[in-house]
Motif scaffolding. Sequence first.
Motif, PDB file in Angstrom:
ATOM      1  N   CYS A 283       0.864  -1.239  -0.021  1.00 48.22           N
ATOM      2  CA  CYS A 283      -0.118  -0.096  -0.038  1.00 48.22           C
ATOM      3  C   CYS A 283       1.127   1.260   0.143  1.00 48.22           C
ATOM      4  N   PRO A 284       0.795   2.074  -0.946  1.00 44.96           N
ATOM      5  CA  PRO A 284       1.580   3.145  -1.255  1.00 44.96           C
ATOM      6  C   PRO A 284       1.372   4.209   0.151  1.00 44.96           C
ATOM      7  N   THR A 285       0.274   4.482   0.421  1.00 44.33           N
ATOM      8  CA  THR A 285      -0.003   5.483   1.524  1.00 44.33           C
ATOM      9  C   THR A 285      -0.125   4.964   2.942  1.00 44.33           C
ATOM     10  N   GLY A 286       0.257   3.712   3.084  1.00 43.47           N
ATOM     11  CA  GLY A 286       0.137   3.052   4.446  1.00 43.47           C
ATOM     12  C   GLY A 286      -1.477   3.013   4.819  1.00 43.47           C
ATOM     13  N   ALA A 287      -2.549   3.370   3.882  1.00 39.70           N
ATOM     14  CA  ALA A 287      -3.961   3.037   4.326  1.00 39.70           C
ATOM     15  C   ALA A 287      -4.158   1.493   4.747  1.00 39.70           C
ATOM     16  N   SER A 288      -3.586   0.588   4.266  1.00 38.69           N
ATOM     17  CA  SER A 288      -3.632  -0.627   4.769  1.00 38.69           C
ATOM     18  C   SER A 288      -2.795  -0.814   5.984  1.00 38.69           C
ATOM     19  N   PHE A 289      -3.345  -1.187   6.801  1.00 34.01           N
ATOM     20  CA  PHE A 289      -2.378  -1.379   8.127  1.00 34.01           C
ATOM     21  C   PHE A 289      -2.859  -2.705   8.927  1.00 34.01           C
TER      22      PHE A 289
ATOM     23  N   MET B  61      -6.646  -3.745   8.528  1.00 36.20           N
ATOM     24  CA  MET B  61      -7.778  -3.033   7.883  1.00 36.20           C
ATOM     25  C   MET B  61      -7.365  -1.860   7.432  1.00 36.20           C
ATOM     26  N   VAL B  62      -8.339  -1.304   6.819  1.00 39.56           N
ATOM     27  CA  VAL B  62      -8.032  -0.194   5.731  1.00 39.56           C
ATOM     28  C   VAL B  62      -8.356   1.151   6.516  1.00 39.56           C
ATOM     29  N   ASP B  63      -7.374   2.367   6.475  1.00 40.77           N
ATOM     30  CA  ASP B  63      -7.890   3.504   6.952  1.00 40.77           C
ATOM     31  C   ASP B  63      -8.568   4.394   5.732  1.00 40.77           C
TER      32      ASP B  63
ATOM     33  N   CYS C  17      -6.884   5.753   2.235  1.00 43.03           N
ATOM     34  CA  CYS C  17      -6.889   5.006   1.050  1.00 43.03           C
ATOM     35  C   CYS C  17      -7.334   5.673  -0.215  1.00 43.03           C
ATOM     36  N   ILE C  18      -6.597   5.592  -1.089  1.00 43.54           N
ATOM     37  CA  ILE C  18      -6.645   6.522  -2.517  1.00 43.54           C
ATOM     38  C   ILE C  18      -7.373   5.666  -3.453  1.00 43.54           C
ATOM     39  N   GLY C  19      -7.344   4.470  -3.201  1.00 46.92           N
ATOM     40  CA  GLY C  19      -8.143   3.627  -4.247  1.00 46.92           C
ATOM     41  C   GLY C  19      -7.328   3.225  -5.233  1.00 46.92           C
ATOM     42  N   CYS C  20      -6.256   2.959  -5.175  1.00 46.43           N
ATOM     43  CA  CYS C  20      -5.403   2.608  -6.080  1.00 46.43           C
ATOM     44  C   CYS C  20      -5.295   0.887  -6.250  1.00 46.43           C
ATOM     45  N   ARG C  21      -6.166   0.283  -5.597  1.00 49.44           N
ATOM     46  CA  ARG C  21      -6.191  -1.368  -5.634  1.00 49.44           C
ATOM     47  C   ARG C  21      -5.033  -2.142  -5.923  1.00 49.44           C
ATOM     48  N   TYR C  22      -3.756  -1.654  -5.349  1.00 44.84           N
ATOM     49  CA  TYR C  22      -2.563  -2.366  -5.395  1.00 44.84           C
ATOM     50  C   TYR C  22      -2.762  -3.500  -4.449  1.00 44.84           C
ATOM     51  N   CYS C  23      -3.460  -3.210  -3.050  1.00 41.09           N
ATOM     52  CA  CYS C  23      -3.719  -4.102  -2.049  1.00 41.09           C
ATOM     53  C   CYS C  23      -4.282  -5.375  -2.771  1.00 41.09           C
TER      54      CYS C  23
ATOM     55  N   CYS D 148     -12.805   3.616  -2.498  1.00 44.95           N
ATOM     56  CA  CYS D 148     -11.951   3.106  -1.375  1.00 44.95           C
ATOM     57  C   CYS D 148     -11.965   1.525  -1.338  1.00 44.95           C
ATOM     58  N   VAL D 149     -11.215   0.897  -0.682  1.00 46.10           N
ATOM     59  CA  VAL D 149     -10.843  -0.485  -0.461  1.00 46.10           C
ATOM     60  C   VAL D 149     -11.380  -0.867   1.051  1.00 46.10           C
ATOM     61  N   GLU D 150     -11.920  -2.142   0.973  1.00 44.26           N
ATOM     62  CA  GLU D 150     -12.384  -2.538   2.097  1.00 44.26           C
ATOM     63  C   GLU D 150     -12.441  -3.995   2.254  1.00 44.26           C
TER      64      GLU D 150
HETATM   65  S1  SF4 Z   1      -6.379   0.755  -2.636  1.00 44.17           S
HETATM   66 FE1  SF4 Z   1      -5.388  -0.460  -0.930  1.00 44.17          FE
HETATM   67  S2  SF4 Z   1      -3.200   0.000  -1.547  1.00 44.17           S
HETATM   68 FE2  SF4 Z   1      -4.347   1.503  -2.438  1.00 44.17          FE
HETATM   69  S3  SF4 Z   1      -4.148   3.100  -0.976  1.00 44.17           S
HETATM   70 FE3  SF4 Z   1      -6.221   1.812  -0.674  1.00 44.17          FE
HETATM   71  S4  SF4 Z   1      -5.587   0.399   1.031  1.00 44.17           S
HETATM   72 FE4  SF4 Z   1      -3.724   1.106   0.069  1.00 44.17          FE
END
Ligand code: SF4
Lengths: 415, 274
Positions: B148-154, B162-164, B168-174, B203-205
């Motif tokens: 996760c590039p922003t650390g939103a997944s933690f 879980m996801v903050d 979360c910028i919604g890049c979906r890399y996770c 966002c991802v969840e």
């Molecule tokens: S989509 Fe996943 S990897 Fe991307 S910012 Fe959100 S939690 Fe992180």
Amino acid sequence: MKRIVYSEWRMPSERYWGLLGILAAVVGLGGLAALHMEHNGHWVTGMSNAVVWGMPHIFAVMLILSASGALNIATIGTVFGKGAYKPLGRLSGLLASALLVGGLLILVLDLGRPDRLLVAITHYNFRSIFAWNIYLYTGFMVIVIAYLWSMADRMGGPFVKPIGIFAMVWRLALTAGTGSIFGFLVARQAFDTAFLAPMFVVMSFAYGLAIMLLVLMFTFDQEGRPLGHKLRGRLMNLLGTFVAGVLFLTVIYYLTKVYGAKNYELVSWVLFDGGIYSFMFWFGWILMGSLVPLGIIYHPVLSQDRNWIVAACALVILGGMASLYVIIIGSQAFPLQMFPGHTIIESGFFDGVNGEAASYWPTIPEVLLGLGGVGVAMLITAVGVRVLQFLPESLADADVLPDDLGHAAPELAGT
Amino acid sequence: MKHQEAPLDPSLGSPPDPTLNAGPDQSRRAFLGIAAGATAAVVAPAFVLQAQAVGNPRAERVSDAHRWGLLVDTNRCVDGCRACVDACDQENGLDLQRKQPDQSEAEWDTQKAVWLRKVKLQDNLTGRVSNLPMMCQHCEHPPCVDVCPTGASFKRADGIVMVDRHTCIGCRYCMMACPYKARSFIHEVVEDQLTRVPRGKGCVESCNLCVSRRDQGLDSTACADACTALGHRAILFGDLKDPASAISQALRTMPSRQIREDLDLNTGVRYAGV
Ligand code: SF4
Ligand code: SF4
């Protein structure tokens, strides 16, 4: 070899504005598509919880790879001292930054929350290769600008080579980093290999050079600037080498995959049972994207014909899109192997029931967003060459090739 | 709102407090950040924000004295039963999701959020059929957090991944990185949601082991409760670090495994009988 004079692109005004108009329209449509996706959410795209990266990512990766590849020509000129390529350095730098901007724009606009770009800039996870890439990309822009300065400014002379070397190293890191975005995904069979990094490096050489050749031929033709046949032939030979390189690595990639017995199903799926992905592989990637262009490039007659050369370059780029389609989308569509030795017979979330792949069809907004990014890259290039001195007045063989070669073809040096 | 919510501490309805995130991962991340000296200028604001947040004692620090997990006994999981799935949907407001007017059923099925699903599989050699619920496996070494590039997944100190939703910028890399297809992207505008489970378009969840229950000190998850209520008792929730907990005892006596143990993720969700 003469002193190279650079000048602005002086294509007739009406035609120039017409060109800008078309590009602006493409960019505008891309913008509208992005707004549409942002407003409604990604359900208006073909992407889903199984195929999470789709068409926009194909375009974005293509542009980012090409950006690095376009700069390759400047590198060959300055770092490896191939004088003939030196006059192309400025255009190569401009194209590199333009392509990168286009690619990044697509990536950003495809985010679920593009409005949170600031979050992406202020929150870094240093273990994420994705976050590292953000540095690689911004650094690339800065370096290219410095590189352009050193090539263009009178005072820049002594810096050209060091900056050029630095740019080359950075560029390789950038492409390898882009490849690693996929390569480090242990969860996905197709990606779980460090092989994707070098593969992306060679791909970038091929696609970047193909785009560069198209831009070069177009800008020069529109204005009647001479482009020597020998120089063009050299660039084509280089393209041929890169395309052959990609083909070679492709074969190795699938061979190494098939050696690991657990990947046998994946490989046979891509090659034979993958439907659209098998078609993209054989017809797009291998036949139209590699073999046909190679045939043209090494054909004694066709390789001299301008239209065939344009076709070869275009095919290399389209073939590249096909290969990224297989690599990026095909690998997501193929079900995750969670239970080796078992078949999933029912699932509440499409876990590849009976081995079935996830379906994905790109929608119009996705394609428009991708084309919009290409439009941005071309718009920047078109404006750049018009207002600044990026294009050499002449690339006639006698002007750029070492004397012994230049003299051999005086008739082509129509300055 | 469709169903009753448990009474809540107002702070729990909001997205996770950054202090909850102050596990060892965070400090390593901070160290690496400092090491990357050249980047300090860009990064500094993030650290300032973090330092302020740490000074604000809004919630009790999540302790690493626990590690929450689940044990699924597939022998007890009943074919055709979806009590856990329905309970999860209700607990987290996923039953409030609505298909978009122009969206086809097939698209909706692949684009709606699913935190918990039933999977039925058959052994290719013996033909034996098993049923099991799949969800986020709460990996100790979660690939989703790594990428996760922003650390939103933690990962919280108590092992919950879980996801903050604020970062979360919604890049979906996770989602690309998760080996279990455990995550969902919110593809549409969220019109209806529960206060305790904030959701938002883009966002991802994924399953968070009913984190709001954790923060209230409750001792179960919606899926485990629903399964037990029907008498199937296929899902056991508990503290993997407490040797006296039911889950630890069961794990000691019963052969169990992680799905894709080859990846060495040390998942918090274990399966028996498959
Ligand atoms: S989509 Fe996943 S990897 Fe991307 S910012 Fe959100 S939690 Fe992180
Ligand atoms: S199961 Fe997937 S979403 Fe859950 S912690 Fe592991 S990698 Fe992350």
